[in-house]
Structure formats: C-alpha cells, structure tokens
Design a protein around this motif. Structure first.
Motif, PDB file in Angstrom:
ATOM      1  N   ASN A 132      -2.037  11.041   0.602  1.00 17.74           N
ATOM      2  CA  ASN A 132      -2.450  11.847  -0.562  1.00 17.74           C
ATOM      3  C   ASN A 132      -1.844  11.333  -1.868  1.00 17.74           C
ATOM      4  OD1 ASN A 132       0.158  12.655   0.247  1.00 17.74           O
ATOM      5  ND2 ASN A 132      -0.100  14.681  -0.632  1.00 17.74           N
ATOM      6  N   LYS A 133      -0.907  10.385  -1.757  1.00 18.40           N
ATOM      7  CA  LYS A 133      -0.300   9.787  -2.956  1.00 18.40           C
ATOM      8  C   LYS A 133      -0.927   8.429  -3.301  1.00 18.40           C
ATOM      9  CE  LYS A 133       4.196  12.001  -2.108  1.00 18.40           C
ATOM     10  NZ  LYS A 133       3.775  13.203  -2.821  1.00 18.40           N
ATOM     11  N   ILE A 134      -1.889   7.983  -2.469  1.00 19.61           N
ATOM     12  CA  ILE A 134      -2.513   6.678  -2.670  1.00 19.61           C
ATOM     13  C   ILE A 134      -3.872   6.859  -3.353  1.00 19.61           C
ATOM     14  CG2 ILE A 134      -3.418   4.607  -1.533  1.00 19.61           C
ATOM     15  CD1 ILE A 134      -1.425   5.128   0.753  1.00 19.61           C
ATOM     16  N   PHE A 135      -4.065   6.122  -4.439  1.00 24.19           N
ATOM     17  CA  PHE A 135      -5.335   6.152  -5.166  1.00 24.19           C
ATOM     18  C   PHE A 135      -5.797   4.726  -5.434  1.00 24.19           C
ATOM     19  CE2 PHE A 135      -3.547  10.274  -5.874  1.00 24.19           C
ATOM     20  CZ  PHE A 135      -4.631  11.133  -6.037  1.00 24.19           C
ATOM     21  N   PHE A 136      -7.121   4.578  -5.540  1.00 25.14           N
ATOM     22  CA  PHE A 136      -7.711   3.279  -5.846  1.00 25.14           C
ATOM     23  C   PHE A 136      -8.383   3.352  -7.213  1.00 25.14           C
ATOM     24  CE2 PHE A 136      -7.546   3.737  -1.244  1.00 25.14           C
ATOM     25  CZ  PHE A 136      -6.854   2.592  -0.895  1.00 25.14           C
ATOM     26  N   VAL A 137      -8.071   2.388  -8.059  1.00 24.78           N
ATOM     27  CA  VAL A 137      -8.530   2.403  -9.452  1.00 24.78           C
ATOM     28  C   VAL A 137      -9.403   1.174  -9.698  1.00 24.78           C
ATOM     29  CG1 VAL A 137      -7.816   2.541 -11.874  1.00 24.78           C
ATOM     30  CG2 VAL A 137      -6.312   3.452 -10.064  1.00 24.78           C
ATOM     31  N   PRO A 167       6.625   7.089   1.630  1.00 18.66           N
ATOM     32  CA  PRO A 167       6.051   6.450   0.453  1.00 18.66           C
ATOM     33  C   PRO A 167       6.984   5.424  -0.196  1.00 18.66           C
ATOM     34  CG  PRO A 167       6.650   8.737  -0.024  1.00 18.66           C
ATOM     35  CD  PRO A 167       6.808   8.543   1.444  1.00 18.66           C
ATOM     36  N   GLY A 168       8.326   5.636  -0.069  1.00 18.96           N
ATOM     37  CA  GLY A 168       9.278   4.704  -0.668  1.00 18.96           C
ATOM     38  C   GLY A 168       9.201   3.312  -0.071  1.00 18.96           C
ATOM     39  N   PRO A 169       9.391   3.185   1.254  1.00 13.54           N
ATOM     40  CA  PRO A 169       9.295   1.857   1.879  1.00 13.54           C
ATOM     41  C   PRO A 169       7.912   1.212   1.697  1.00 13.54           C
ATOM     42  CG  PRO A 169      10.332   3.421   3.376  1.00 13.54           C
ATOM     43  CD  PRO A 169       9.839   4.221   2.204  1.00 13.54           C
ATOM     44  N   THR A 213       3.954   2.433  -8.360  1.00 14.42           N
ATOM     45  CA  THR A 213       3.672   1.057  -7.943  1.00 14.42           C
ATOM     46  C   THR A 213       2.176   0.791  -8.013  1.00 14.42           C
ATOM     47  OG1 THR A 213       5.616   0.949  -6.522  1.00 14.42           O
ATOM     48  CG2 THR A 213       3.817  -0.552  -5.985  1.00 14.42           C
ATOM     49  N   ILE A 214       1.826  -0.401  -8.505  1.00 10.56           N
ATOM     50  CA  ILE A 214       0.425  -0.827  -8.551  1.00 10.56           C
ATOM     51  C   ILE A 214       0.302  -2.161  -7.836  1.00 10.56           C
ATOM     52  CG2 ILE A 214      -1.449  -1.621 -10.048  1.00 10.56           C
ATOM     53  CD1 ILE A 214      -0.544   0.461 -12.086  1.00 10.56           C
ATOM     54  N   LYS A 215      -0.667  -2.237  -6.939  1.00 13.01           N
ATOM     55  CA  LYS A 215      -0.873  -3.450  -6.122  1.00 13.01           C
ATOM     56  C   LYS A 215      -2.306  -3.960  -6.327  1.00 13.01           C
ATOM     57  CE  LYS A 215      -0.711  -6.167  -2.312  1.00 13.01           C
ATOM     58  NZ  LYS A 215      -1.986  -6.829  -2.590  1.00 13.01           N
ATOM     59  N   SER A 216      -2.442  -5.229  -6.710  1.00 14.14           N
ATOM     60  CA  SER A 216      -3.765  -5.857  -6.785  1.00 14.14           C
ATOM     61  C   SER A 216      -4.358  -5.950  -5.389  1.00 14.14           C
ATOM     62  CB  SER A 216      -3.659  -7.265  -7.379  1.00 14.14           C
ATOM     63  OG  SER A 216      -3.500  -7.207  -8.758  1.00 14.14           O
ATOM     64  N   SER A 269      -2.794   2.294  -6.292  1.00 12.05           N
ATOM     65  CA  SER A 269      -1.616   2.874  -6.948  1.00 12.05           C
ATOM     66  C   SER A 269      -0.985   3.890  -6.012  1.00 12.05           C
ATOM     67  CB  SER A 269      -2.007   3.541  -8.278  1.00 12.05           C
ATOM     68  OG  SER A 269      -2.395   4.877  -8.067  1.00 12.05           O
ATOM     69  N   ILE A 270       0.343   3.928  -6.053  1.00 17.06           N
ATOM     70  CA  ILE A 270       1.058   4.976  -5.317  1.00 17.06           C
ATOM     71  C   ILE A 270       2.126   5.531  -6.253  1.00 17.06           C
ATOM     72  CG2 ILE A 270       2.503   3.241  -4.143  1.00 17.06           C
ATOM     73  CD1 ILE A 270       2.665   5.408  -1.817  1.00 17.06           C
ATOM     74  N   ALA A 271       2.104   6.839  -6.425  1.00 20.77           N
ATOM     75  CA  ALA A 271       3.025   7.511  -7.346  1.00 20.77           C
ATOM     76  C   ALA A 271       3.256   8.932  -6.857  1.00 20.77           C
ATOM     77  CB  ALA A 271       2.444   7.526  -8.755  1.00 20.77           C
TER      78      ALA A 271
END
Length: 311
Positions: free
Chosen positions: A188-193, A235-237, A269-272, A283-285
């Motif tokens: 629920n903390k992961i989103f795709f932009v 979510p941290g690791p 955190t943002i990951k390509s 994104s995870i926040a």
C-alpha cells in the motif's frame, strides 16, 4: 483463450521490470511483475490472401490499420521508414511463418484486431504482449519469436504468460523464469508514476551496449539486490535495496538517477523501471505521494493494487 468456429481470442499481460534493467541482457537476475493491464488479439477468417490488421488503443481509437499481403510476410518485404510499424509487424509475422508456415499456406486471409487495455504510451509491453499473443495463436515458442524478431531479454514474455511475480535470468542464453509470491504487507506504500513519455527500449538497449566495460561485478551486486528486494519483509529494507540498485545502475549507465533529475525533494525512494528516463518509476514513501507528483506535473500515479496482477 476464447475460441469459437469463426473467431479466436488471446490475451497477454503487460509487465514492469522492478530490478535488473539492462544487465538482465547479460545474465543478471531480474525481478519483474505482470500487470493487470495487457492486450487482446482477435483472429477471424478473411479473404484475398491478406491480413486486415486493426490495432486499438485503450480509449477505443485506432492507432494502426493496414492490409498486409501474405506475399509481404513470406518475403519479409520492407517499406519506407514511415511504415515502421508495418515493417515490424511483417518481421514478426515472417519469423512466425518460418516456424509455422501453415497459417499462411492453409488460409484465405485473416481479419485481426488487437486491443490494449492500457494507453499505448505507457510502455507496459505493446510489443511483448503482441508477440506472446501471436505465439499463442500459432502455438509456437514466444521466446524464440521475440529473439528472432524484436530482440530483448525475454522477461516481458515471462510476465505475459505468468500470473505472479517472477525471478528471471538468462542462463547460457536460455530464459529461466521462476514464479515468486510477492505480496508483502507494505504494497500500500508502493506507487507507480508515469513520466509522460514513452521510452524506446530498442534505442535504450543499443545505447547500453554502446557503453564499454565489463559488468561482472555490477551483475553480482544487482543479483544480491534483486534477492534483497524480493525477500524484504518491511518497507525500510525494500526501499534501501532499491536505492542501492539506483546508485549501481547510475554508475553503470553514467546517468544521473531520476530522483536527482526530477524529484530531489521527494521524501522517499524513487526507482527507475525498465529503460531509464521514460515510462514508469516506482515510488515508496510513508505517505500517499499522489499530490506531490501531480504538483510536479506527473498526474498519472497508480497504486500497486491497481497496477499489479496477483493471484
């Protein structure tokens, strides 16, 4: 697959490559997820030794329509550059014909329709879902069809076929896909932009190969980080492994990360994903980031639950 006497329908899932981008081509372990979005292929009888091909975008608009003769497919006819979609389609169908010629030899023609359930510009696998659907229709190996026509690692074909996350690797050049159950309680903390532009994966791969150097050490690093991402229990690791992955690939590609370029003030955190610089980022926040990304001019923010196919 749905089938009746006059029409066959096939479907393939779209994909997102979470880890292992670029280096998966050299044997790195990659983690990928199939999406709830994908593409249908409908095949009906036609006439005139022709394929009447129509491709629909998710909004119902036609983005490609053409008549292609059986002779064009057999001879792999090339057309002017403005017909690049037609050329690519002929190339795929020609390679399919070499493996399974009966679909041309034993037919009068076809009316073929493709329908995307995601906007074509999103880059979730317009080509890979097409190749997998054609392979289903003709009962041939989708990985071979991809290799002989479009090229690429094949992780997207694995996603087209599977209903859960996959660990994917080329071992001695052969695709190995292992299904993994990935549904931690922090999805629920992961989103795709969506970054408002589609990347040309062929061009991105060519650019990667243009950068010299041996990547053995980077592949070993990415393999460990992929395992860390898949096995993360919090979510941290998970975020830390993705962040380290970004730094490693930034060094390999000699490119700044997307966070550095577009979102330096983002609290998370943002990951390509996939080809750097386009399509989607992950994104995870701690908090829902939708308002933040909209304020930056990126209105397409999709939750993990809306995007990812899970059993």
């Amino acid at each position: 697959m749905e089938q009746n006497e006059t029409r066959q329908t096939f479907y393939s899932n779209g994909k997102l490559l979470i880890t292992g981008e670029y280096l998966v081509l050299e044997g790195a372990l990659a983690f990928a997820l199939p999406t709830k979005f994908g593409q249908n292929l409908k095949v009906e009888e036609g006439t005139g030794q022709l394929l009447h091909w129509t491709s629909y975008d998710s909004d119902g608009s036609i983005w490609f329509e053409d008549y292609i003769s059986f002779d064009s497919i057999i001879q792999k006819e090339r057309f002017v550059e403005e017909k690049s979609i037609r050329n690519t389609l002929i190339e795929i169908l020609h390679e399919a014909y070499l493996v399974s010629p009966h679909f041309i030899k034993e037919s009068h023609g076809y009316k073929i329709t493709t329908e995307l359930t995601f906007p074509k510009s999103w880059g979730l696998g317009t080509s890979s879902t097409l190749i997998n659907n054609i392979a289903q229709w003709l009962q041939i190996d989708a990985y071979e069809l991809l290799k002989n026509s479009f090229g690429g690692s094949g992780y997207d074909i694995a996603c087209a076929q599977k209903k859960s996350g996959i660990l994917y690797q080329l071992i001695d050049g052969k695709p190995v896909a292992e299904e993994v159950h990935f549904h931690p309680d922090f999805t629920n903390k992961i989103f795709f932009v969506y970054l408002n532009k589609k990347q040309n994966s062929k061009a991105a791969i060519a650019s990667f190969y243009g950068k010299r150097g041996h990547h053995d050490q980077s592949i070993a690093t990415i393999n460990k980080l992929t395992q860390a991402v898949v096995s993360a229990t919090g979510p941290g690791p998970f975020a830390l492994a993705l962040q380290q992955h970004e730094i490693e690939m930034s060094n390999v590609l000699e490119l700044a990360t997307i966070k550095e370029i577009l979102f330096p003030d983002f609290n998370g955190t943002i990951k390509s994903l996939g080809a750097w610089g386009g399509d989607f980022v992950l994104s995870i926040a701690k908090d829902d980031p939708t308002a933040y990304f909209k304020s930056k001019g990126f209105p397409v923010v999709i939750s993990y639950q809306e995007m990812i196919l899970s059993q």
